[in-house]
Design a protein around this motif. Structure first.
Motif, short mmCIF file in Angstrom:
data_model
loop_
_atom_site.label_atom_id
_atom_site.label_comp_id
_atom_site.label_asym_id
_atom_site.label_seq_id
_atom_site.Cartn_x
_atom_site.Cartn_y
_atom_site.Cartn_z
N THR A 17 0.94 -1.47 0.09
CA THR A 17 -0.08 -0.09 0.02
C THR A 17 0.74 0.88 0.07
O THR A 17 0.24 2.43 0.02
CB THR A 17 -0.99 0.05 1.09
N GLU A 18 2.23 1.29 0.02
CA GLU A 18 3.03 2.44 0.24
C GLU A 18 4.48 2.35 -0.33
O GLU A 18 4.73 0.94 -0.52
CB GLU A 18 2.94 3.11 1.53
N ALA A 19 5.05 2.86 -0.56
CA ALA A 19 6.68 2.81 -0.90
C ALA A 19 7.25 4.04 -0.46
O ALA A 19 6.89 5.16 -0.24
CB ALA A 19 6.76 2.63 -2.55
N GLU A 68 7.67 8.68 2.69
CA GLU A 68 6.72 7.34 2.40
C GLU A 68 5.55 7.81 1.50
O GLU A 68 5.04 8.74 2.09
CB GLU A 68 6.20 6.86 3.78
N VAL A 69 5.47 7.26 0.24
CA VAL A 69 4.39 7.43 -0.35
C VAL A 69 3.09 6.48 -0.39
O VAL A 69 3.36 5.53 -1.01
CB VAL A 69 4.78 7.96 -1.77
N PRO A 70 1.91 6.80 -0.03
CA PRO A 70 0.84 5.82 -0.28
C PRO A 70 0.30 5.71 -1.60
O PRO A 70 0.41 6.56 -2.53
CB PRO A 70 -0.28 6.20 0.60
N VAL A 71 -0.18 4.48 -1.93
CA VAL A 71 -0.79 4.26 -3.27
C VAL A 71 -1.75 5.27 -3.65
O VAL A 71 -2.61 5.58 -2.85
CB VAL A 71 -1.23 2.95 -3.60
N GLY A 72 -1.56 5.82 -4.60
CA GLY A 72 -3.09 6.86 -5.17
C GLY A 72 -2.33 8.17 -4.74
O GLY A 72 -2.90 9.27 -5.16
N GLN A 73 -1.26 8.64 -4.01
CA GLN A 73 -0.68 9.91 -3.97
C GLN A 73 0.03 10.36 -5.01
O GLN A 73 0.69 9.57 -5.61
CB GLN A 73 0.09 9.97 -2.69
N PRO A 74 -0.16 11.53 -5.51
CA PRO A 74 0.60 12.13 -6.54
C PRO A 74 2.09 11.78 -6.44
O PRO A 74 2.84 12.10 -5.60
CB PRO A 74 0.25 13.70 -6.53
#
Length: 445
Positions: A17-19, A68-74
């Motif tokens: 869900t994140e990267a 940390e960037v969640p899925v769906g974030q620009p």
């Protein structure tokens, strides 16, 4: 008129869900082609480059390395269809220009190869420099020229090491072939930054990742790969009533069989781990109830038809468990080849999420660390794990006489909800028999 499109972090699949952003591959103002990688991210599974499905000019980036960037974030916004998209500082096939996206949503994959890119030179900037580069000084002067273009680095581990110590890879000269930057190059640069006591005494700060004063505590965030491993192990301990049994086995004959196999013709060398993987698949065919998982919501034991064999691999990023799909259908040589391929990918940090999930049974060769035994935690949601200690010469009673033999300790940890001691003992004894007398395997061939 240009249209500004927003590219968000795509669905990474496999429950991710994140990267974490590792490094940006483009800057604001750069022209990108369809499916050109724009950012390198690290998930709990692997290090991957994310391709942008739009071709045009990058107008904004969101996030910095370490975020940390969640899925769906620009991730970026791209202006497509305007005159900027026709800038002559990038040459690419006409089919990859314009505002049409590729439709690709798989991380690290696109519809075509990466297109060469050159950075646009900003007004007032000297060629070969960029904001924040190591060696850049106020006023545009450059104490140490930094080359533009792709960094000659293959291993993601090298990039990670440099990032953690605040080093700019573009300022390093690689000692590898064609200027390739090796881990030794980064380590030498790190050592050089730590040998500046005068700078510390004068209050000059070193790189962001440099060690602080002695005596200070160190805090390591439980996120990314380490966080996922911690959660899985904790859940395994909470939910699985595990038990462990073990036995010593004489592996002398197994080593002799391996030597004979490798002496025969054939490019693929067979490892001890590959032989043990073959033994595991044969043992699971005799005791299929151990190739299972427990569905706690429905209170059922689910026996699985295929053996997807995981094996523990230690890397610089931590412990990972690559999975050999349909291991029960593979020959010993095929198992050896797949283990070699997955191990290399694990060390390079390039394993895909699909190669790290879906295992049904795990083989843990902790003997490579020089230890004899262990009681490992089951790899949730699996039901069992075979552990293998080091193979070492020890006194052993062989054919009624005391002799020095190559002995290994085998341990078997299992979910007691799936089977009782009789099944677990039978499984481990069969494995030990195959190790001591490899011809036992021929009975099932």
């Amino acid at each position: 008129m240009a249209q500004v499109l927003e590219f968000t972090l795509p669905d990474l699949g496999e429950g991710l869900t994140e990267a974490e952003i590792v490094r940006w591959l483009v800057e604001v103002g750069d022209v990108v082609a369809v499916d050109q990688p724009v950012v390198e991210v690290e998930t709990a599974k692997a290090m991957v480059e994310v391709p942008c499905p739009y071709g045009g000019v990058v107008t904004a980036r969101f996030g910095e390395p370490g975020d940390e960037v969640p899925v769906g974030q620009p991730l970026v916004t791209v202006a497509v269809g305007g005159r900027e998209a026709e800038a002559d500082d990038v040459e690419r096939p006409a089919a990859q220009t314009g505002g049409e996206g590729s439709g690709s949503v798989l991380v690290g994959y696109g519809t075509g190869g990466a297109v060469p890119r050159r950075r646009r030179v900003r007004p007032g900037a000297e060629p070969g420099t960029r904001p924040g580069a190591l060696g850049a000084e106020p006023g545009g002067a450059t104490a140490q020229p930094v080359a533009e273009g792709p960094v000659p680095v293959v291993s993601p581990l090298v990039r990670r090491l440099a990032r953690e110590h605040g080093l700019d890879l573009r300022a390093l000269h690689g000692s590898g072939k064609n200027g390739l930057i090796l881990r030794a190059d980064v380590e030498r640069a790190i050592a050089a930054t730590q040998q500046v006591p005068a700078a510390v005494a004068n209050g000059v700060a070193l790189g962001a990742g440099s060690p602080r004063s002695t005596g200070a505590e160190t805090r390591v965030p439980l996120r990314g790969l380490r966080g996922v491993v911690a959660e899985k192990l904790s859940r395994s301990r909470r939910e699985i009533p595990d038990a462990t049994t073990w036995v010593d086995a004489d592996a002398t004959e197994l080593l002799a069989v391996r030597a004979a196999m490798n002496a025969a013709s054939g490019a693929q060398k067979v490892s001890v781990l590959a032989l043990l993987a073959r033994v595991c698949t044969a043992a699971l065919a005799r005791y299929p109830e151990l190739n299972a998982m427990v569905d706690t919501e429905r209170n059922e034991v689910v026996r699985l038809p295929a053996v997807h064999l995981g094996f523990a691999a230690q890397t610089d990023r931590g412990l990972v468990v690559p999975v050999i799909r349909d291991a029960h259908t593979r020959t010993t040589e095929e198992l050896a080849a797949e283990i070699a391929r997955l191990t290399e990918a694990a060390r390079a940090g390039t394993l895909s999420p699909a190669e790290l999930t879906g295992g049904t049974f795990t083989l843990n060769n902790y003997g490579v660390f020089g230890v004899d035994g262990s009681t490992p935690i089951i790899n949730y949601p699996e039901a069992a794990m075979l552990g293998v200690g080091r193979i070492a010469p020890k006194p052993w009673v062989y054919q009624g006489e005391l002799a020095v033999r190559q002995v290994v300790q085998l341990s078997f940890t299992f979910d007691h909800r799936v089977c009782d001691g009789g099944t677990s003992g039978g499984f481990l004894r069969y494995v030990a028999d195959c190790v001591e007398q490899p011809a036992v395997l021929l009975r099932g061939v």
